[in-house]
Design a protein around this motif. Structure first.
Motif, PDB file in Angstrom:
ATOM      1  N   UNK A  73       7.920  -1.530 -18.312  1.00  0.00           N
ATOM      2  CA  UNK A  73       6.745  -2.192 -17.731  1.00  0.00           C
ATOM      3  C   UNK A  73       6.944  -2.215 -16.229  1.00  0.00           C
ATOM      4  N   UNK A  74       5.797  -2.260 -15.485  1.00  0.00           N
ATOM      5  CA  UNK A  74       5.839  -2.099 -14.036  1.00  0.00           C
ATOM      6  C   UNK A  74       5.295  -3.353 -13.372  1.00  0.00           C
ATOM      7  N   UNK A  75       5.892  -3.681 -12.182  1.00  0.00           N
ATOM      8  CA  UNK A  75       5.410  -4.797 -11.383  1.00  0.00           C
ATOM      9  C   UNK A  75       5.464  -4.374  -9.912  1.00  0.00           C
ATOM     10  N   UNK A  76       4.222  -4.080  -9.350  1.00  0.00           N
ATOM     11  CA  UNK A  76       4.107  -3.663  -7.945  1.00  0.00           C
ATOM     12  C   UNK A  76       3.726  -4.898  -7.115  1.00  0.00           C
ATOM     13  N   UNK A  77       4.283  -4.973  -5.856  1.00  0.00           N
ATOM     14  CA  UNK A  77       3.982  -6.098  -4.957  1.00  0.00           C
ATOM     15  C   UNK A  77       3.853  -5.567  -3.535  1.00  0.00           C
ATOM     16  N   UNK A  78       2.705  -5.941  -2.829  1.00  0.00           N
ATOM     17  CA  UNK A  78       2.554  -5.599  -1.407  1.00  0.00           C
ATOM     18  C   UNK A  78       3.358  -6.637  -0.623  1.00  0.00           C
ATOM     19  N   UNK A  79       4.506  -6.239  -0.061  1.00  0.00           N
ATOM     20  CA  UNK A  79       5.394  -7.179   0.607  1.00  0.00           C
ATOM     21  C   UNK A  79       4.959  -7.456   2.045  1.00  0.00           C
ATOM     22  N   UNK A  80       4.432  -6.433   2.718  1.00  0.00           N
ATOM     23  CA  UNK A  80       4.002  -6.652   4.104  1.00  0.00           C
ATOM     24  C   UNK A  80       2.928  -5.652   4.463  1.00  0.00           C
ATOM     25  N   UNK A  81       2.160  -5.985   5.550  1.00  0.00           N
ATOM     26  CA  UNK A  81       1.112  -5.105   6.018  1.00  0.00           C
ATOM     27  C   UNK A  81       0.621  -5.527   7.392  1.00  0.00           C
ATOM     28  N   UNK A  82      -0.341  -4.759   8.005  1.00  0.00           N
ATOM     29  CA  UNK A  82      -0.847  -5.125   9.323  1.00  0.00           C
ATOM     30  C   UNK A  82      -1.451  -6.528   9.291  1.00  0.00           C
ATOM     31  N   UNK A  83      -1.472  -7.133  10.454  1.00  0.00           N
ATOM     32  CA  UNK A  83      -2.011  -8.492  10.555  1.00  0.00           C
ATOM     33  C   UNK A  83      -3.456  -8.514  10.103  1.00  0.00           C
ATOM     34  N   UNK A  86      -5.994  -7.581   3.892  1.00  0.00           N
ATOM     35  CA  UNK A  86      -6.175  -8.174   2.571  1.00  0.00           C
ATOM     36  C   UNK A  86      -6.210  -7.078   1.509  1.00  0.00           C
ATOM     37  N   UNK A  87      -5.455  -5.985   1.780  1.00  0.00           N
ATOM     38  CA  UNK A  87      -5.470  -4.840   0.864  1.00  0.00           C
ATOM     39  C   UNK A  87      -4.876  -5.212  -0.481  1.00  0.00           C
ATOM     40  N   UNK A  88      -5.311  -4.585  -1.568  1.00  0.00           N
ATOM     41  CA  UNK A  88      -4.841  -4.856  -2.928  1.00  0.00           C
ATOM     42  C   UNK A  88      -4.604  -3.550  -3.664  1.00  0.00           C
ATOM     43  N   UNK A  89      -3.893  -3.711  -4.802  1.00  0.00           N
ATOM     44  CA  UNK A  89      -3.723  -2.602  -5.741  1.00  0.00           C
ATOM     45  C   UNK A  89      -4.749  -2.759  -6.861  1.00  0.00           C
ATOM     46  N   UNK A  90      -5.252  -1.668  -7.403  1.00  0.00           N
ATOM     47  CA  UNK A  90      -6.256  -1.783  -8.467  1.00  0.00           C
ATOM     48  C   UNK A  90      -5.650  -2.376  -9.735  1.00  0.00           C
ATOM     49  N   UNK A  91      -4.336  -2.067 -10.045  1.00  0.00           N
ATOM     50  CA  UNK A  91      -3.657  -2.641 -11.216  1.00  0.00           C
ATOM     51  C   UNK A  91      -2.162  -2.576 -10.940  1.00  0.00           C
ATOM     52  N   UNK A  92      -1.516  -3.705 -10.532  1.00  0.00           N
ATOM     53  CA  UNK A  92      -0.091  -3.661 -10.149  1.00  0.00           C
ATOM     54  C   UNK A  92       0.830  -3.458 -11.340  1.00  0.00           C
ATOM     55  N   UNK A  93       0.323  -3.402 -12.572  1.00  0.00           N
ATOM     56  CA  UNK A  93       1.181  -3.196 -13.750  1.00  0.00           C
ATOM     57  C   UNK A  93       1.146  -1.755 -14.234  1.00  0.00           C
ATOM     58  N   UNK A  94       0.397  -0.860 -13.570  1.00  0.00           N
ATOM     59  CA  UNK A  94       0.347   0.555 -13.976  1.00  0.00           C
ATOM     60  C   UNK A  94       1.502   1.315 -13.354  1.00  0.00           C
ATOM     61  N   UNK A  95       1.854   2.403 -13.936  1.00  0.00           N
ATOM     62  CA  UNK A  95       2.901   3.242 -13.349  1.00  0.00           C
ATOM     63  C   UNK A  95       2.395   3.920 -12.075  1.00  0.00           C
ATOM     64  N   UNK A  96       1.058   4.145 -11.987  1.00  0.00           N
ATOM     65  CA  UNK A  96       0.476   4.812 -10.816  1.00  0.00           C
ATOM     66  C   UNK A  96      -0.768   4.051 -10.372  1.00  0.00           C
ATOM     67  N   UNK A  97      -0.594   2.923  -9.732  1.00  0.00           N
ATOM     68  CA  UNK A  97      -1.752   2.162  -9.270  1.00  0.00           C
ATOM     69  C   UNK A  97      -2.363   2.809  -8.032  1.00  0.00           C
ATOM     70  N   UNK A  98      -3.630   2.484  -7.744  1.00  0.00           N
ATOM     71  CA  UNK A  98      -4.340   2.985  -6.570  1.00  0.00           C
ATOM     72  C   UNK A  98      -4.297   1.910  -5.494  1.00  0.00           C
ATOM     73  N   UNK A  99      -3.902   2.342  -4.261  1.00  0.00           N
ATOM     74  CA  UNK A  99      -3.793   1.428  -3.128  1.00  0.00           C
ATOM     75  C   UNK A  99      -4.855   1.787  -2.110  1.00  0.00           C
ATOM     76  N   UNK A 100      -5.643   0.766  -1.684  1.00  0.00           N
ATOM     77  CA  UNK A 100      -6.698   0.969  -0.697  1.00  0.00           C
ATOM     78  C   UNK A 100      -6.371   0.142   0.546  1.00  0.00           C
ATOM     79  N   UNK A 101      -5.922   0.817   1.639  1.00  0.00           N
ATOM     80  CA  UNK A 101      -5.624   0.057   2.860  1.00  0.00           C
ATOM     81  C   UNK A 101      -6.913  -0.375   3.546  1.00  0.00           C
ATOM     82  N   UNK A 102      -6.869  -1.542   4.163  1.00  0.00           N
ATOM     83  CA  UNK A 102      -8.047  -2.034   4.882  1.00  0.00           C
ATOM     84  C   UNK A 102      -7.791  -2.178   6.373  1.00  0.00           C
ATOM     85  N   UNK A 103      -6.570  -1.853   6.789  1.00  0.00           N
ATOM     86  CA  UNK A 103      -6.219  -1.900   8.202  1.00  0.00           C
ATOM     87  C   UNK A 103      -5.338  -0.701   8.504  1.00  0.00           C
ATOM     88  N   UNK A 104      -5.391  -0.257   9.782  1.00  0.00           N
ATOM     89  CA  UNK A 104      -4.445   0.761  10.218  1.00  0.00           C
ATOM     90  C   UNK A 104      -3.101   0.088  10.440  1.00  0.00           C
TER      91      UNK A 104
END
Length: 661
Positions: A73-83, A86-104
Motif C-alpha cells: 500500500x502507498x502513502x504519498x505526502x507533499x512535504x514542502x512547496x513554494x510559498x 495549495x497543490x494536491x495529489x489526485x489520490x495519495x494512496x495510488x502507486x502513480x498519483x497525478x500531481x498538479x502544481x499551482x505555483x512555480x
C-alpha cells in the motif's frame, strides 16, 4: 505442475525428469527457500522531475520493493512547496498519483509503502516547476507610402511557452527630426502610428508574463522609395512577327512613373528598334533570327527623382515551319506509274533541304510503296484499284512542315468485258434450241467476274420466249417464232458493270403462198409450186366459183362415184431439200346443196388431215400445223363423197405453206 507445501524453514531442492516415451531427459532442479520471518519493504518515489508550469505530472512508486508477497500500500505526502501553494495529489494512496502544481518553484514529496506487516523507509522525489520567458514578436517592418498614412503595427504573434497571458508595452524609441508622432494604444497587441515626417520610426515592443519579459523592434519608414520595373515574361514569336511588350512599373510611394525601354543585346547586324521606348507597352519587330534582350527602367517624379533597377525581357524568334506542296491529284490506270511532283516553300526564305513522303491511306490489301520517299519527285506504282492518299512534309534545315500536304492517286477500275459465245446460227426450225454462254467474259484488271445479267432485247412478233434466270452464266433458249432475236449480256467485277455484249440469232424463213395458178411467182430460192398428177382435177373455175377476184380456184369434179374418193389433184414445191413445214392454210368451197357428207381434205404424203364439209355457197378457211421436216413438199387435195348418190364439185383456193429451211 504439482504443488508443494513445506513444513520446515529452510531450502528445498526439487528435481524434474521428463520422458518422451523412449528415454529420460537430463534432470533439472529448482530451489525453494522457506522463511518464517520477512524483511520490511523498500519505498522508491521515482526520479526527480522538471515540470513546465501549468502542466500535470505523474509520480511513480512502482519501483518500490515487497518481500512478503502480500502486496504494498502507498502513502504519498507533499512535504514542502513554494510559498502559498495549495497543490494536491489526485489520490495519495495510488502507486502513480497525478500531481498538479499551482505555483512555480520546488516541491518535495515523500513516499512510504507497507506490506501489511511493516512500513518501509521514507523516500523523497523533488518536482521543480519552472517558468519559460515569453517571446516578443513586433511584426514586419512597415512602409507608409504617404505622409498622413497609417502604420498598422501587429505584435499578436508574441507568445508565452507556458501559456501565461502577456502584457504589451510599445515605445517609439526613435523618429525623424521634428516629428511629434506618437503611438496609438501602446499597451495593446496592435497599436497604430501616423507618421508626420518622412523618415524612419523605430518602434520597440516589450512583452511580460508577470515574471519574465522579452523585447522586439520594427522599423516604420515614410520616405521616397525606389520604384520597381517589370519588363514582362519572355516572349517567343515567329521570325518577322511583332512582339507586343508588356511592361509595367510600380512605386511604393504611389508616385507617378515614366518608362524607358532600350535594346541591350541583339543578333549581330540587327537594326531593329522599339516602336516607342517611352510607353509601357511598345512593340518590337526583330529583323534577324535570334535572341534579343530589352531592358525597362521606371522613374518616379519625386524630388529628386528615383529610378528603378533595370528589368529585362528576352525576345526569341522562332523559325517559320516550311509548307509542303504534294502536287495535283493524279488519275492513272492500274499498274501505271504515278510521277509525284513535290515541292515546298518557306516564309523565311530558307531553302527546302529535305522531303519525306508517306502513304496515308490505301485500298485494302495494297502493299504498294513509294520509290524513294526522300526525293522531291519519286514515283509510285499502285497495285490495287481505288484511292491512295500520299502525304508530304518538307524540311528547311531547322523545322519540318507542321502539316502534311496530301495528293490523291486515283486508280481507275477498268470495265470488265462481256463476251457471248454460242453455236452457229440455226439452219432450220429443227435447230431452234440454242445455248449462249458468258463464261468467256473477262476483266482487264484481272478481277473476277462477280455477276452476269442477260437481257432479251428484241424478238419476233408473237414470240413468248423469255429468260428464266437473268443472272446465270449461260442461257438456253427454245425459239418459238421465225425471225431475229437480239440478246445482250452485262458482267460486273463487283464495282462496275461492262457495256453490253450483243448476240443476234436469225432463223431463216421462207413463206410461199400459191393458188395453184399457172405462172405463179417464184420465191427467193427459185422454188415454185407446180402441178402434177392432175388427171382428176378439173378446169380452172369460173369467176362465180373463185375465192378472190382475179385468182383461180382449182376444181375437183364429179367422178360419178357414189362412195369414196371421187377426185384429187397434187401440187409440188420444188428445190426444197431438208425443209421444215410449219403450217398450211387454204380455203374450200362447194356451190351445191346436196346430201352430205361431202368433204374436202388436204394432206402431205403420208399424212391424213380431214377438214369439215364446207358451208354451202361460202368459202371456209382451214389450217393446220404439221411441224415436220420433209424432203419434198407434195401437197394433195382430195374431194370425197359419202352419199348413196352424189354428183358434186369442190373448190380449193389461196393455198399458203410456211417453210423454214
Amino acid at each position: 505442475m504439482p504443488s508443494f507445501v513445506p513444513d520446515k524453514e529452510g531450502a528445498y531442492t526439487i528435481r524434474l525428469i521428463v520422458n518422451d516415451g523412449r528415454q529420460n531427459s537430463l534432470p533439472d532442479a529448482v530451489v525453494i527457500n522457506v522463511y518464517t520471518t520477512f524483511s520490511p519493504p523498500v519505498a522508491n518515489a521515482g526520479t526527480d522531475q522538471n515540470v513546465l508550469f501549468g502542466n500535470d505530472t505523474v509520480l511513480d512508486g512502482t519501483a518500490s520493493t515487497d518481500f512478503s508477497g502480500h502486496g504494498l500500500t502507498y502513502k504519498w505526502t507533499i512535504d514542502s512547496g513554494p510559498a502559498g501553494s495549495a497543490a494536491t495529489l489526485d489520490d495519495p494512496t495510488k502507486s502513480q498519483p497525478v500531481f498538479t502544481p499551482d505555483k512555480k518553484g520546488m516541491y518535495v514529496i515523500s513516499l512510504v509503502v507497507n506490506d501489511t506487516l511493516n512500513d518501509s523507509n521514507t523516500d523523497w522525489v523533488v518536482i521543480n516547476v519552472y517558468n519559460n520567458a515569453p517571446i516578443a514578436r513586433a511584426g514586419v517592418d512597415i512602409v507608409v507610402p504617404d505622409l498622413g498614412g497609417t502604420a498598422y503595427i501587429n505584435g499578436s504573434a508574441s507568445s508565452d511557452p507556458d501559456g501565461t497571458p502577456l502584457s504589451f508595452e510599445w515605445t517609439l524609441t526613435s523618429k525623424p527630426m521634428g516629428s511629434t508622432a506618437e503611438l496609438n494604444n501602446a499597451n495593446i497587441a496592435t497599436p497604430t502610428l501616423n507618421p508626420d515626417k518622412k523618415g524612419a520610426y523605430l518602434v520597440k515592443l516589450v512583452v511580460s508574463d508577470g515574471d519574465l519579459s522579452s523585447s522586439d523592434m520594427i522599423m516604420v519608414t515614410c520616405s521616397n522609395q525606389v520604384p520597381v520595373a517589370e519588363a514582362g515574361d519572355p516572349i517567343t514569336i515567329p521570325f518577322l512577327g511583332t512582339a507586343q511588350l508588356n511592361g509595367s512599373g510600380s512605386d511604393p510611394d504611389n508616385d507617378p512613373i515614366t518608362y524607358s525601354w532600350s535594346v541591350t543585346s541583339a543578333p549581330e547586324g540587327s537594326t531593329a528598334a522599339i516602336s516607342n521606348p517611352n510607353i509601357a507597352n511598345p512593340t518590337f519587330t526583330p529583323d534577324i533570327k535570334g535572341v534579343y534582350e530589352l531592358s525597362l527602367i521606371v522613374t518616379d517624379n519625386d524630388v529628386p527623382p528615383i529610378s528603378s533597377a533595370p528589368d529585362t525581357v528576352t525576345i526569341t524568334t522562332t523559325n517559320h515551319a516550311p509548307a509542303a506542296n504534294a502536287g495535283a491529284d493524279i488519275n492513272i490506270n492500274l499498274f501505271g506509274t504515278a510521277h509525284l511532283s513535290g515541292s515546298g516553300s518557306d516564309i523565311d526564305g530558307d531553302p527546302i533541304v529535305g522531303y519525306a513522303w508517306t502513304i496515308i491511306n490505301t485500298p485494302f490489301g495494297s502493299t504498294a510503296t513509294i520509290s524513294d520517299p526522300a526525293l522531291a519527285n519519286p514515283t509510285f506504282t499502285p497495285d490495287k484499284k481505288g484511292d491512295y492518299q500520299l502525304g508530304l512534309i518538307v524540311f528547311d534545315g531547322t523545322d519540318w512542315s507542321l502539316v502534311a500536304d496530301t495528293v490523291m492517286v486515283h486508280v481507275f477500275n477498268n470495265r470488265p468485258i462481256a463476251v457471248i459465245t454460242g453455236p452457229a446460227q440455226p439452219t432450220h426450225y429443227a435447230n431452234r434450241t440454242f445455248t449462249l454462254s458468258g463464261s468467256s467474259s473477262y476483266d482487264p484488271d484481272g478481277d473476277l467476274i462477280r455477276g452476269y445479267r442477260w437481257d432479251l432485247v428484241s424478238k419476233p412478233d408473237g414470240s413468248s420466249l423469255g429468260i428464266s434466270n437473268q443472272y446465270a452464266v449461260s442461257q438456253t433458249f427454245t425459239l418459238d417464232k421465225p425471225g431475229t432475236y437480239l440478246v445482250d449480256l452485262y458482267v460486273n467485277d463487283g464495282i462496275i458493270e461492262s457495256t453490253a455484249a450483243e448476240f443476234t440469232i436469225t432463223t431463216p424463213t421462207a413463206t410461199y403462198t400459191t393458188s395453184f395458178e399457172s405462172g405463179s411467182t417464184l420465191d427467193s430460192g427459185g422454188n415454185q409450186w407446180v402441178e402434177y398428177n392432175t388427171s382428176n382435177m378439173g378446169t380452172i373455175g369460173t369467176t362465180t366459183s373463185q375465192y378472190n377476184s382475179g385468182s383461180y380456184s382449182y376444181v375437183i369434179k364429179d367422178c360419178n362415184n357414189l362412195l369414196g374418193n371421187c377426185g384429187s389433184g397434187y401440187g409440188k414445191l420444188t428445190n426444197y431439200t431438208g425443209a421444215y413445214v410449219m403450217s398450211v392454210t387454204y380455203y374450200a368451197y362447194t356451190p351445191y346443196l346436196e346430201k352430205f357428207p361431202a368433204n374436202g381434205a388436204g394432206l402431205f404424203e403420208g399424212d391424213t388431215k380431214q377438214v369439215d364439209y364446207p358451208g354451202v355457197n361460202s368459202w371456209t378457211q382451214y389450217s393446220w400445223a404439221p411441224n415436220r421436216a420433209v424432203t419434198d413438199i407434195n401437197f394433195r387435195l382430195n374431194g370425197t363423197g359419202g352419199a348413196t348418190w352424189i354428183s358434186h364439185v369442190m373448190y380449193f383456193d389461196d393455198i399458203s405453206v410456211t417453210v423454214w429451211q
